[in-house]
Design an enzyme around this catalytic site. Structure first.
Site, PDB file in Angstrom:
ATOM      1  N   LYS A  60       0.817  -1.220   0.000  1.00 48.01           N
ATOM      2  CA  LYS A  60       0.000   0.000   0.000  1.00 48.01           C
ATOM      3  C   LYS A  60       0.849   1.268   0.000  1.00 48.01           C
ATOM      4  O   LYS A  60       0.378   2.331  -0.404  1.00 48.01           O
ATOM      5  CB  LYS A  60      -0.934  -0.016   1.213  1.00 48.01           C
ATOM      6  CG  LYS A  60      -2.350   0.416   0.866  1.00 48.01           C
ATOM      7  CD  LYS A  60      -3.343   0.090   1.956  1.00 48.01           C
ATOM      8  CE  LYS A  60      -3.371   1.159   3.018  1.00 48.01           C
ATOM      9  NZ  LYS A  60      -4.474   0.861   3.977  1.00 48.01           N
ATOM     10  N   LYS A  72      -6.123  -7.909  -1.441  1.00 46.59           N
ATOM     11  CA  LYS A  72      -5.958  -9.068  -2.331  1.00 46.59           C
ATOM     12  C   LYS A  72      -4.555  -9.652  -2.185  1.00 46.59           C
ATOM     13  O   LYS A  72      -4.375 -10.872  -2.229  1.00 46.59           O
ATOM     14  CB  LYS A  72      -6.236  -8.668  -3.774  1.00 46.59           C
ATOM     15  CG  LYS A  72      -7.720  -8.419  -4.034  1.00 46.59           C
ATOM     16  CD  LYS A  72      -8.038  -8.431  -5.503  1.00 46.59           C
ATOM     17  CE  LYS A  72      -9.540  -8.499  -5.728  1.00 46.59           C
ATOM     18  NZ  LYS A  72     -10.282  -7.393  -5.069  1.00 46.59           N
ATOM     19  N   ARG A 183      10.623  -0.450 -27.339  1.00 42.74           N
ATOM     20  CA  ARG A 183      10.976  -0.435 -25.909  1.00 42.74           C
ATOM     21  C   ARG A 183      11.939  -1.564 -25.554  1.00 42.74           C
ATOM     22  O   ARG A 183      12.179  -1.833 -24.387  1.00 42.74           O
ATOM     23  CB  ARG A 183       9.709  -0.533 -25.043  1.00 42.74           C
ATOM     24  CG  ARG A 183       8.706   0.604 -25.263  1.00 42.74           C
ATOM     25  CD  ARG A 183       7.716   0.708 -24.105  1.00 42.74           C
ATOM     26  NE  ARG A 183       7.042  -0.531 -23.798  1.00 42.74           N
ATOM     27  CZ  ARG A 183       5.949  -0.983 -24.412  1.00 42.74           C
ATOM     28  NH1 ARG A 183       5.398  -0.279 -25.376  1.00 42.74           N
ATOM     29  NH2 ARG A 183       5.408  -2.136 -24.057  1.00 42.74           N
ATOM     30  N   ASP A 192       4.093  -2.406 -34.928  1.00 43.75           N
ATOM     31  CA  ASP A 192       3.545  -1.050 -35.063  1.00 43.75           C
ATOM     32  C   ASP A 192       4.540  -0.191 -35.831  1.00 43.75           C
ATOM     33  O   ASP A 192       5.527   0.260 -35.265  1.00 43.75           O
ATOM     34  CB  ASP A 192       3.321  -0.427 -33.677  1.00 43.75           C
ATOM     35  CG  ASP A 192       2.412  -1.279 -32.797  1.00 43.75           C
ATOM     36  OD1 ASP A 192       1.231  -1.400 -33.135  1.00 43.75           O
ATOM     37  OD2 ASP A 192       2.896  -1.818 -31.778  1.00 43.75           O
ATOM     38  N   ASP A 252       0.492  -3.036 -38.260  1.00 46.99           N
ATOM     39  CA  ASP A 252      -0.154  -1.743 -38.473  1.00 46.99           C
ATOM     40  C   ASP A 252       0.872  -0.795 -39.065  1.00 46.99           C
ATOM     41  O   ASP A 252       2.003  -0.744 -38.592  1.00 46.99           O
ATOM     42  CB  ASP A 252      -0.634  -1.127 -37.141  1.00 46.99           C
ATOM     43  CG  ASP A 252      -1.810  -1.880 -36.532  1.00 46.99           C
ATOM     44  OD1 ASP A 252      -2.497  -2.613 -37.276  1.00 46.99           O
ATOM     45  OD2 ASP A 252      -2.032  -1.735 -35.318  1.00 46.99           O
TER      46      ASP A 252
HETATM   47  N1  DCP Z   1      -1.295   3.104 -27.027  1.00 47.82           N
HETATM   48  C1  DCP Z   1      -1.771   3.905 -26.005  1.00 47.82           C
HETATM   49  N2  DCP Z   1      -3.020   3.718 -25.515  1.00 47.82           N
HETATM   50  C2  DCP Z   1      -3.798   2.737 -25.986  1.00 47.82           C
HETATM   51  C3  DCP Z   1      -3.341   1.910 -27.026  1.00 47.82           C
HETATM   52  C4  DCP Z   1      -2.070   2.111 -27.526  1.00 47.82           C
HETATM   53  O1  DCP Z   1      -1.041   4.785 -25.538  1.00 47.82           O
HETATM   54  N3  DCP Z   1      -5.032   2.563 -25.486  1.00 47.82           N
HETATM   55  C5  DCP Z   1       0.074   3.300 -27.554  1.00 47.82           C
HETATM   56  C6  DCP Z   1       1.087   2.779 -26.558  1.00 47.82           C
HETATM   57  C7  DCP Z   1       1.429   1.422 -27.079  1.00 47.82           C
HETATM   58  C8  DCP Z   1       1.354   1.645 -28.574  1.00 47.82           C
HETATM   59  O2  DCP Z   1       0.270   2.559 -28.739  1.00 47.82           O
HETATM   60  O3  DCP Z   1       2.716   0.997 -26.658  1.00 47.82           O
HETATM   61  C9  DCP Z   1       1.172   0.391 -29.377  1.00 47.82           C
HETATM   62  O4  DCP Z   1       0.021  -0.322 -28.923  1.00 47.82           O
HETATM   63  P1  DCP Z   1       0.041  -1.884 -28.778  1.00 47.82           P
HETATM   64  O5  DCP Z   1      -1.329  -2.300 -28.354  1.00 47.82           O
HETATM   65  O6  DCP Z   1       0.575  -2.516 -30.019  1.00 47.82           O
HETATM   66  O7  DCP Z   1       1.001  -2.155 -27.509  1.00 47.82           O
HETATM   67  P2  DCP Z   1       2.526  -2.544 -27.382  1.00 47.82           P
HETATM   68  O8  DCP Z   1       3.214  -2.476 -28.704  1.00 47.82           O
HETATM   69  O9  DCP Z   1       3.086  -1.702 -26.304  1.00 47.82           O
HETATM   70  O10 DCP Z   1       2.513  -4.039 -26.853  1.00 47.82           O
HETATM   71  P3  DCP Z   1       2.343  -5.390 -27.684  1.00 47.82           P
HETATM   72  O11 DCP Z   1       3.655  -6.103 -27.596  1.00 47.82           O
HETATM   73  O12 DCP Z   1       1.267  -6.135 -26.954  1.00 47.82           O
HETATM   74  O13 DCP Z   1       1.962  -5.055 -29.082  1.00 47.82           O
HETATM   75 MG    MG Z   2       2.501  -3.484 -30.383  1.00 49.75          MG
HETATM   76 MN    MN Z   3      -0.346  -2.330 -32.237  1.00 51.70          MN
END
Ligand code: DCP
Ligand code: MG
Ligand code: MN
Length: 331
Positions: A60, A72, A183, A192, A252
């Site tokens: 917490k 939890k 990242r 992406d 994408d």
């Molecule tokens: N994004 C965001 N808010 C959301 C969706 C997406 O800020 N609701 C931004 C941050 C994410 C990026 O878009 O990092 C790409 O979305 P992804 O869903 O592809 O997520 P990641 O690439 O981070 O993870 P993964 O490995 O699951 O694709």
């Molecule tokens: Mg992604």
């Molecule tokens: Mn994506």
């Protein structure tokens, strides 16, 4: 589609796992986005905590963990499980909604609708293709492949091909693979890609120009792209595959105006939890930040003109936020 903040030396991985499962439940079944965010935030805070948490009370003290999650953690430490999760696991409808929501294109509302009409499994869904959109049909067709994470090495191969093909088309294009790949993650859920062109400025007819450029890019990438889910003026959603021996992957591609590129790269690099924190910080400093621009908020509370940016670091500088390398944004 499951978000599980994991790092190699996560001492609280078991807590993170049940919090991620609760988050999925809130997103797909309860459809409570606030609880979803709260569980994800708590999981991300625990994942990056350098000590093993030994009690709810200790948890917490961390920012993002309140009474309910702390209880939890105590229950989990004392019994090795959570009654709430046991109940969730024992409910067939809940399980079916969670399963169907894993199909690309099927959201929580559609999943519940399908389950209420008696469709409980992927096999049953295949008998009711008439209920599905084009996107959902592709999600179903590639269900097994899309469940698999994409190894970093494979995204690097896709990156090399995309960069070569697109710069052969026109050297004035720039391509950046963002998302979890940027990242530094060792595997990702999808690919992406952001593309910009030196001549592409946000303006009245940039959508028309964008459509032309995006079409050129998609056509040139036919070696890689196997399906189109949707294609607009600036956004392509589809499927790619390196070879018949490889799995099919969600890809994408977004075409971004030049002056919006750094904000877009920042936004699509994420993580989404990191983006929320950075946006909140920007607001505290009197700026509004989104995927398009950084704008100062004036005396009247109205955002001004977008600030000219020359790098991603610029955005951090303007809002006085210590620069974080992409690998440090895995919140
Ligand atoms: N994004 C965001 N808010 C959301 C969706 C997406 O800020 N609701 C931004 C941050 C994410 C990026 O878009 O990092 C790409 O979305 P992804 O869903 O592809 O997520 P990641 O690439 O981070 O993870 P993964 O490995 O699951 O694709
Ligand atoms: Mg992604
Ligand atoms: Mn994506």
């Amino acid at each position: 589609k499951r978000k599980n903040p994991s790092n190699s030396n996560n001492l609280n991985a078991d807590f993170c796992e049940f919090l991620s499962e609760l988050a999925e439940y809130e997103k797909n079944v309860s459809r409570n986005i606030h609880k979803y965010n709260a569980y994800r935030k708590a999981a991300s805070v625990l994942a990056s905590h350098s000590k093993r948490i030994k009690s709810g009370e200790e948890a917490k003290k961390l920012n993002g963990i309140g009474d309910k999650i702390s209880l939890k953690i105590d229950e989990f430490l004392q019994t090795g499980k959570l009654r709430k999760l046991e109940n969730i696991h024992n409910d067939n409808k809940t399980q079916a909604i969670t399963l169907l929501a894993r199909v690309s294109g099927i959201g929580p509302v559609k999943a519940a609708e399908l389950v209420n009409s008696g469709i409980m499994t992927i096999e049953e869904l295949k008998q009711h293709k008439n209920k599905l959109t084009h996107h959902q049909l592709i999600g179903l067709k590639y269900f097994e492949d899309f469940e698999k994470k994409i190894p970093r090495s494979e995204i690097k191969e896709v990156e090399t091909i995309m960069k070569r093909v697109i710069s052969d088309l026109d050297p004035e294009f720039t391509v950046t693979i963002c998302g979890s790949f940027r990242r530094g993650k060792s595997e990702s859920g999808d690919i992406d890609a952001l593309v910009t062109h030196t001549s592409l400025r946000a303006s009245k007819d940039h959508k028309k120009q964008g459509e032309l450029l995006l079409n050129k890019i998609i056509n040139a990438l036919e070696v890689l792209i196997t399906e189109t889910i949707s294609k607009g003026n600036t956004k392509f959603m589809g499927v790619c595959r390196l070879s018949p021996e490889h799995s099919s992957r969600r890809l994408d591609i977004r075409l971004i105006a030049n002056e919006q590129y750094y904000c877009a790269v920042l936004y699509f690099t994420g993580s989404d939890v990191f983006n929320k924190e950075m946006r909140a910080h920007a607001l505290e400093k009197g700026f509004t930040l989104n995927e398009y621009s950084l704008r100062p908020i004036g005396e009247t509370g109205v955002p001004g003109e977008p600030i000219d940016l020359t790098s991603e670091e610029d955005i951090f500088d303007y809002i006085d936020y210590p620069y974080k390398k992409p690998e440090e944004r895995n919140l």
